[in-house]
Design a protein around this motif. Structure first.
Motif, PDB file in Angstrom:
ATOM      1  N   THR A   6       0.622  -1.173  -0.200  1.00 19.50           N
ATOM      2  CA  THR A   6      -0.040   0.091   0.069  1.00 19.50           C
ATOM      3  C   THR A   6       0.784   1.265   0.026  1.00 19.50           C
ATOM      4  O   THR A   6       0.593   2.348  -0.538  1.00 19.50           O
ATOM      5  N   TRP A   7       2.000   1.299   0.645  1.00 15.35           N
ATOM      6  CA  TRP A   7       2.933   2.326   0.717  1.00 15.35           C
ATOM      7  C   TRP A   7       4.221   2.282   0.172  1.00 15.35           C
ATOM      8  O   TRP A   7       5.099   2.920   0.409  1.00 15.35           O
ATOM      9  N   ASP A  70       1.425   5.001  -5.443  1.00 20.60           N
ATOM     10  CA  ASP A  70       0.703   3.852  -4.739  1.00 20.60           C
ATOM     11  C   ASP A  70      -0.709   3.925  -4.819  1.00 20.60           C
ATOM     12  O   ASP A  70      -1.387   2.805  -4.669  1.00 20.60           O
ATOM     13  N   ARG A  71      -1.229   4.964  -5.390  1.00 19.40           N
ATOM     14  CA  ARG A  71      -2.926   5.272  -5.578  1.00 19.40           C
ATOM     15  C   ARG A  71      -3.123   5.288  -6.845  1.00 19.40           C
ATOM     16  O   ARG A  71      -4.379   5.405  -7.171  1.00 19.40           O
TER      17      ARG A  71
END
Length: 251
Positions: A6-7, A70-71
């Motif tokens: 996620t990070w 990441d997003r």
């Protein structure tokens, strides 16, 4: 292939550039101490400005890195549909400059018959400290071929698609990048596509990374490079305000 954390992207940026963040953290703490310990108003104001600048750099640059790496769609690969419309590439070439974060994913997503991974890392030519850290921490994947940026061990006219994702900006001069594009053109099949993704030297990246945006190149600069190699842009599109894709073809 292991799923991305996620990070992961933000932490990778921090890991490669930790001396800059450490220095900014020291400035932030010293400035905060100055605000409380100093008595003269102009010194307090100066410390407040320093603290604001250091905090802005730390939190905004890492926040943008999280959004980008990441997003966003960058590593979710939906941009394939626009970059390679209707194509099923049988042979792809993936180029990097010492840090390969994409070749395994590209092979998994595109399932080509053949994937050639080229490592252009040259410690005498590449001057950015972060790329040297990346190389030490993440050695090339098995099967990667060492290749000067302008002389590839790839047959002429053999590649359906060539990828240079967040890598080719490491070559600092227009002439070097033009020579990379010329070699890509030599290796490209008729109807093939060169796909690059880059941060740009533009207002969005300045607001995100401050003076660090000078490590990137402007869209006009990139255009000059591929036009020097006799190529043209078939398409360009953003993935977030901070990353732009260019799809390059031979006339």
């Amino acid at each position: 292939m292991k799923a991305r954390g996620t990070w992961q992207g933000m932490l990778t940026v921090f890991r490669f550039n930790w001396p800059l963040y450490l220095a900014a953290g020291v400035v932030l703490l010293a400035a905060l101490a100055g605000i409380f310990l100093l008595s003269m108003p102009w010194l307090k104001l100066s410390c407040a400005a320093m603290a604001a600048g250091a905090a802005y750099f730390i939190f905004v640059s890492l926040g943008v890195s999280h959004l980008v790496y990441d997003r966003s769609d960058l590593y979710r690969w939906n941009w394939f549909q626009r970059a390679l419309p209707g194509m099923r590439p049988q042979r792809i070439v993936v180029c990097h400059s010492g840090f390969d974060e994409v070749s395994e994913a590209l092979k998994e997503q595109l399932v080509p018959g053949d994937c050639v991974v080229l490592d252009h890392y040259d410690p005498a030519l590449l001057t950015e400290p972060s790329i040297h850290k990346a190389r030490r921490l993440f050695p090339p994947t098995p099967g990667t071929l060492d290749a000067p940026f302008d002389r590839w061990p790839v047959e002429a006219g053999s590649a359906d698609a060539i990828f240079g994702l967040l890598a080719i900006h490491e070559f600092r001069s227009v002439e070097e990048r033009a020579r990379w594009f010329a070699e890509a053109r030599r290796c490209l099949k008729p109807g093939g596509r060169i796909v690059i993704a880059e941060h740009l030297r533009d207002p969005a990246n300045f607001l995100a990374f401050g003076p660090g945006f000078l490590h990137f190149h402007s869209a006009a600069n990139w255009r000059r490079c591929w036009e020097m190699a006799g190529l043209r842009a078939a398409d360009e599109f953003p993935v977030t305000p901070w990353i732009r894709f260019f799809v390059i073809v031979a006339p």
